[in-house]
Design a protein around this motif. Structure first.
Motif, PDB file in Angstrom:
ATOM      1  N   GLU A  17       9.392  -7.734   6.809  1.00  0.00           N
ATOM      2  CA  GLU A  17       9.922  -8.590   7.871  1.00  0.00           C
ATOM      3  C   GLU A  17       8.925  -9.663   8.270  1.00  0.00           C
ATOM      4  OE1 GLU A  17      11.278  -6.334  11.218  1.00  0.00           O
ATOM      5  OE2 GLU A  17      12.543  -5.059   9.985  1.00  0.00           O
ATOM      6  N   ASP A  18       7.626  -9.359   8.176  1.00  0.00           N
ATOM      7  CA  ASP A  18       6.592 -10.258   8.676  1.00  0.00           C
ATOM      8  C   ASP A  18       5.784 -10.985   7.611  1.00  0.00           C
ATOM      9  OD1 ASP A  18       7.219  -9.411  11.301  1.00  0.00           O
ATOM     10  OD2 ASP A  18       5.926  -7.672  11.051  1.00  0.00           O
ATOM     11  N   ASP A  19       5.777 -10.494   6.368  1.00  0.00           N
ATOM     12  CA  ASP A  19       4.824 -11.002   5.393  1.00  0.00           C
ATOM     13  C   ASP A  19       5.262 -10.645   3.972  1.00  0.00           C
ATOM     14  OD1 ASP A  19       2.501 -12.237   4.549  1.00  0.00           O
ATOM     15  OD2 ASP A  19       1.146 -10.771   5.441  1.00  0.00           O
ATOM     16  N   VAL A  20       4.546 -11.173   3.026  1.00  0.00           N
ATOM     17  CA  VAL A  20       4.666 -10.767   1.631  1.00  0.00           C
ATOM     18  C   VAL A  20       3.373 -10.042   1.299  1.00  0.00           C
ATOM     19  CG1 VAL A  20       4.843 -11.542  -0.753  1.00  0.00           C
ATOM     20  CG2 VAL A  20       6.166 -12.691   1.020  1.00  0.00           C
ATOM     21  N   VAL A  21       3.471  -8.821   0.788  1.00  0.00           N
ATOM     22  CA  VAL A  21       2.281  -8.026   0.502  1.00  0.00           C
ATOM     23  C   VAL A  21       2.260  -7.614  -0.967  1.00  0.00           C
ATOM     24  CG1 VAL A  21       2.032  -7.141   2.849  1.00  0.00           C
ATOM     25  CG2 VAL A  21       3.396  -5.877   1.198  1.00  0.00           C
ATOM     26  N   GLU A  22       1.061  -7.467  -1.472  1.00  0.00           N
ATOM     27  CA  GLU A  22       0.874  -6.969  -2.835  1.00  0.00           C
ATOM     28  C   GLU A  22       0.232  -5.591  -2.737  1.00  0.00           C
ATOM     29  OE1 GLU A  22      -1.249  -8.141  -7.063  1.00  0.00           O
ATOM     30  OE2 GLU A  22      -1.252  -9.571  -5.417  1.00  0.00           O
ATOM     31  N   ALA A  23       0.705  -4.675  -3.573  1.00  0.00           N
ATOM     32  CA  ALA A  23       0.178  -3.314  -3.578  1.00  0.00           C
ATOM     33  C   ALA A  23      -0.055  -2.865  -5.014  1.00  0.00           C
ATOM     34  CB  ALA A  23       1.147  -2.366  -2.883  1.00  0.00           C
ATOM     35  N   ARG A  24      -1.009  -1.989  -5.178  1.00  0.00           N
ATOM     36  CA  ARG A  24      -1.286  -1.395  -6.488  1.00  0.00           C
ATOM     37  C   ARG A  24      -0.771   0.038  -6.449  1.00  0.00           C
ATOM     38  NH1 ARG A  24      -6.324  -2.539  -6.699  1.00  0.00           N
ATOM     39  NH2 ARG A  24      -5.898  -4.507  -7.692  1.00  0.00           N
ATOM     40  N   ILE A  25       0.176   0.356  -7.330  1.00  0.00           N
ATOM     41  CA  ILE A  25       0.741   1.697  -7.416  1.00  0.00           C
ATOM     42  C   ILE A  25      -0.183   2.537  -8.294  1.00  0.00           C
ATOM     43  CG2 ILE A  25       2.733   3.092  -8.078  1.00  0.00           C
ATOM     44  CD1 ILE A  25       3.306   1.080  -5.812  1.00  0.00           C
ATOM     45  N   ALA A  26      -0.756   3.597  -7.732  1.00  0.00           N
ATOM     46  CA  ALA A  26      -1.650   4.473  -8.483  1.00  0.00           C
ATOM     47  C   ALA A  26      -0.881   5.615  -9.128  1.00  0.00           C
ATOM     48  CB  ALA A  26      -2.729   5.034  -7.568  1.00  0.00           C
ATOM     49  N   GLU A  27       0.216   6.047  -8.485  1.00  0.00           N
ATOM     50  CA  GLU A  27       0.987   7.157  -9.021  1.00  0.00           C
ATOM     51  C   GLU A  27       2.442   7.027  -8.584  1.00  0.00           C
ATOM     52  OE1 GLU A  27       0.255  11.842  -9.567  1.00  0.00           O
ATOM     53  OE2 GLU A  27       0.029  11.112  -7.523  1.00  0.00           O
ATOM     54  N   MET A  28       3.353   7.311  -9.511  1.00  0.00           N
ATOM     55  CA  MET A  28       4.777   7.312  -9.226  1.00  0.00           C
ATOM     56  C   MET A  28       5.346   8.604  -9.815  1.00  0.00           C
ATOM     57  SD  MET A  28       7.615   4.373  -9.995  1.00  0.00           S
ATOM     58  CE  MET A  28       7.631   4.496 -11.758  1.00  0.00           C
ATOM     59  N   VAL A  29       5.978   9.416  -8.966  1.00  0.00           N
ATOM     60  CA  VAL A  29       6.456  10.734  -9.368  1.00  0.00           C
ATOM     61  C   VAL A  29       7.955  10.828  -9.118  1.00  0.00           C
ATOM     62  CG1 VAL A  29       6.209  13.207  -8.974  1.00  0.00           C
ATOM     63  CG2 VAL A  29       4.217  11.733  -8.778  1.00  0.00           C
ATOM     64  N   GLU A  30       8.696  11.277 -10.127  1.00  0.00           N
ATOM     65  CA  GLU A  30      10.138  11.447 -10.011  1.00  0.00           C
ATOM     66  C   GLU A  30      10.454  12.599  -9.053  1.00  0.00           C
ATOM     67  OE1 GLU A  30      11.939  12.556 -13.692  1.00  0.00           O
ATOM     68  OE2 GLU A  30      13.942  12.140 -12.955  1.00  0.00           O
ATOM     69  N   PHE A  43      -2.908  -1.080  -0.771  1.00  0.00           N
ATOM     70  CA  PHE A  43      -2.548  -2.475  -0.555  1.00  0.00           C
ATOM     71  C   PHE A  43      -3.632  -3.384  -1.114  1.00  0.00           C
ATOM     72  CE2 PHE A  43      -0.033  -0.371   2.732  1.00  0.00           C
ATOM     73  CZ  PHE A  43       1.195  -0.955   2.495  1.00  0.00           C
ATOM     74  N   CYS A  44      -3.218  -4.505  -1.707  1.00  0.00           N
ATOM     75  CA  CYS A  44      -4.161  -5.445  -2.340  1.00  0.00           C
ATOM     76  C   CYS A  44      -4.275  -6.763  -1.591  1.00  0.00           C
ATOM     77  CB  CYS A  44      -3.700  -5.766  -3.768  1.00  0.00           C
ATOM     78  SG  CYS A  44      -3.523  -4.349  -4.814  1.00  0.00           S
ATOM     79  N   SER A  45      -3.454  -6.982  -0.586  1.00  0.00           N
ATOM     80  CA  SER A  45      -3.478  -8.263   0.122  1.00  0.00           C
ATOM     81  C   SER A  45      -3.147  -8.059   1.590  1.00  0.00           C
ATOM     82  CB  SER A  45      -2.472  -9.235  -0.514  1.00  0.00           C
ATOM     83  OG  SER A  45      -1.150  -8.774  -0.304  1.00  0.00           O
ATOM     84  N   GLY A  46      -3.364  -9.121   2.347  1.00  0.00           N
ATOM     85  CA  GLY A  46      -2.998  -9.114   3.761  1.00  0.00           C
ATOM     86  C   GLY A  46      -3.892  -8.254   4.623  1.00  0.00           C
ATOM     87  N   PRO A  47      -3.472  -8.033   5.857  1.00  0.00           N
ATOM     88  CA  PRO A  47      -4.299  -7.288   6.814  1.00  0.00           C
ATOM     89  C   PRO A  47      -4.474  -5.812   6.433  1.00  0.00           C
ATOM     90  CG  PRO A  47      -2.172  -7.819   7.785  1.00  0.00           C
ATOM     91  CD  PRO A  47      -2.252  -8.541   6.467  1.00  0.00           C
ATOM     92  N   LEU A  48      -3.639  -5.294   5.544  1.00  0.00           N
ATOM     93  CA  LEU A  48      -3.755  -3.891   5.122  1.00  0.00           C
ATOM     94  C   LEU A  48      -4.549  -3.727   3.824  1.00  0.00           C
ATOM     95  CD1 LEU A  48      -0.105  -2.712   5.875  1.00  0.00           C
ATOM     96  CD2 LEU A  48      -2.162  -2.366   7.254  1.00  0.00           C
ATOM     97  N   ARG A  49      -5.131  -4.804   3.361  1.00  0.00           N
ATOM     98  CA  ARG A  49      -5.894  -4.785   2.107  1.00  0.00           C
ATOM     99  C   ARG A  49      -6.865  -3.595   2.073  1.00  0.00           C
ATOM    100  NH1 ARG A  49      -7.414  -9.052  -1.590  1.00  0.00           N
ATOM    101  NH2 ARG A  49      -9.184  -8.328  -2.789  1.00  0.00           N
ATOM    102  N   ASP A  50      -6.886  -2.896   0.939  1.00  0.00           N
ATOM    103  CA  ASP A  50      -7.745  -1.743   0.660  1.00  0.00           C
ATOM    104  C   ASP A  50      -7.343  -0.472   1.400  1.00  0.00           C
ATOM    105  OD1 ASP A  50      -9.297  -3.225  -1.153  1.00  0.00           O
ATOM    106  OD2 ASP A  50     -10.613  -3.924   0.462  1.00  0.00           O
TER     107      ASP A  50
END
Length: 70
Positions: A17-30, A43-50
């Protein structure tokens, strides 16, 4: 949770709603029948980076949720 589908790190970009963010997915489980997934990453960008997150995503409804923390 089911078997791990991917352990490779993959970057994704999402619009919130507020921004566009980039994230790195380390694990995806069915989860269940294969239309839902558990996610873990950073998270890789924005105020939540790292900051780490975990969450879920439904392919069927194309919706999900994320929470901060590992």
């Amino acid at each position: 949770m089911g078997a791990a589908l991917s352990r490779a790190r993959q970057s994704v970009t999402s619009k919130t709603e507020d921004d566009v963010v980039e994230a790195r997915i380390a694990e995806m489980v069915e989860i269940g029948a294969g239309f839902d997934f558990g996610l873990r990453g950073t998270f890789c960008s924005g105020p939540l980076r790292d900051q780490a997150f975990h969450g879920t995503y439904s392919v069927e409804t194309r919706t999900g949720s994320l929470s901060l923390g590992a």
